[in-house]
Design an enzyme around this catalytic site. Sequence first.
Site, PDB file in Angstrom:
ATOM      1  NE  ARG A  72      -1.928  -0.862   3.749  1.00 38.83           N
ATOM      2  CZ  ARG A  72      -2.288  -0.134   4.794  1.00 38.83           C
ATOM      3  NH1 ARG A  72      -3.431   0.512   4.803  1.00 38.83           N
ATOM      4  NH2 ARG A  72      -1.503  -0.032   5.846  1.00 38.83           N
ATOM      5  CB  SER A 141       5.744  -6.869   7.795  1.00 39.61           C
ATOM      6  OG  SER A 141       5.160  -5.658   8.201  1.00 39.61           O
ATOM      7  CG  ASP A 194       3.068  -5.178  11.766  1.00 40.39           C
ATOM      8  OD1 ASP A 194       4.092  -5.415  12.439  1.00 40.39           O
ATOM      9  OD2 ASP A 194       2.271  -6.069  11.436  1.00 40.39           O
TER      10      ASP A 194
END
Length: 473
Positions: A72, A141, A194
């Site tokens: 994203r 991540s 995250d």
Amino acid sequence: MVEVLEELEKCCDTPVGRLKQVVDAMAVEMHAGLASEGGSKLKMLLTYVDKLPNGSEKGTYYALDLGGTNFRVLRVHLGGQRSAILGQDIERQPIPQHLMTSTSKDLFDFIASSLKDFIEKEGNGLEQPLSRRRELGFTFSFPVKQTSVSSGILIKWTKGFSIGDTIGSDVSDCLQQAMSRKGLDVRVAALINDTVGTLALGHYNDEDTVAAVIIGTGTNACYLERADAIIKCQGLLTSGSMVVNMEWGNFWSSHLPRTSYDINLDVASPNPNDQGFEKMISGMYLGDIVRRVLLRMSEESDDFGPSYSKLATPFILRTPLMAAMHEDDSPDLSEVAKILEEVLELPDVPLKVRKLVVKVCDVITRRAARLAAAGIVGILKKIGRDGSGGIASGKFRSDMPSRMRRTVVAIEGGLYTSYTLFREYLNEAMTEILGEEFSSHVILKVMEDGSGTGAALVAAANSAPEADRVQLQ
């Protein structure tokens, strides 16, 4: 079948005394992990994040979130006050399959091209002056050895990626070079995971936020630690605080109530003897523990009917399905019957057996939620925020007694946010462990999108023009 259930209840029991032993074990392991590399099952990784957003951030910042098969891009417009996110644009894109096993250059060029397209579509009122370099937070991540707030070396790929030439490289540098090749003047101001993003978002909204926990498919936690307590890098840090990424999924203690089902799940997993805590509390595994118990029940009794072919299929019972059975409040447990028939191919399961199935879901979920609560209190104990005065070493800087300080833990992940009974069990256990009076000062606050918005906020707090910002005390 009832005997199997009774044995399971006994093995999974988490009385408050046992939870307090887990709390103590977590705090001790945290100390050990901060003292030396490899000193504990907890990695206690330094993030080099010593400035968290405090609300004074202004302007437009970008974030890139690469956590799996999608990535994203975000644009976040900040208004210079706490919680003042004036606008946000998000674009999600799948990563083409072939790029997941291609070259580093191909992958990062694709990401940089998407970012360029996104920047060129800047909306009304959010245009940056062209003279000002854009700042970006990069949520990555995958296992990384952080070397500064904005750089880190890739240790290994997971989640289906396999790009040999990236391993051992600085992933921020890979992105930076790709952006240069595409003619983008953007600086990677922060490289985070995250969990750190969730803490940043929590702190931006509420300055009393000291830790963040993610309990979803996987689980992890990070928290704000005093620099002088991080013994393994003495000399590197002199003042203030730093966010420590615990990688708590790997926590282990003999006090954890482990069953034969847990042991068998671990042995059959791709990473045996690893991520022991995660395998007892996260969404990836809970449904499969329940499946293993039901398989054992079906072997002990013919009440499930003659065929249990699908019960023998690993991971066929996903945690959302388990939660749907657990939270079925219809008088005849019709949702349970439907899932047993459609997913496990067990038609016509009698009501008394369906009730046992719900009970199994309850036992496994309750244990998971209570252990997660003990983990959270373990963090609070380590930093002297659990009301006990605990084993927090060194001086405690505060103008009011630690017993009554308001403490916020940011929490994200579908298991907590979407699974009502899990959340209720976790909250209840927090109160049991901390005691009625003190637990009212500990607030668990749900955050949304730490990995996106949080990354932009860390970039804002660490952006070049604000380099002289006050450090966290």
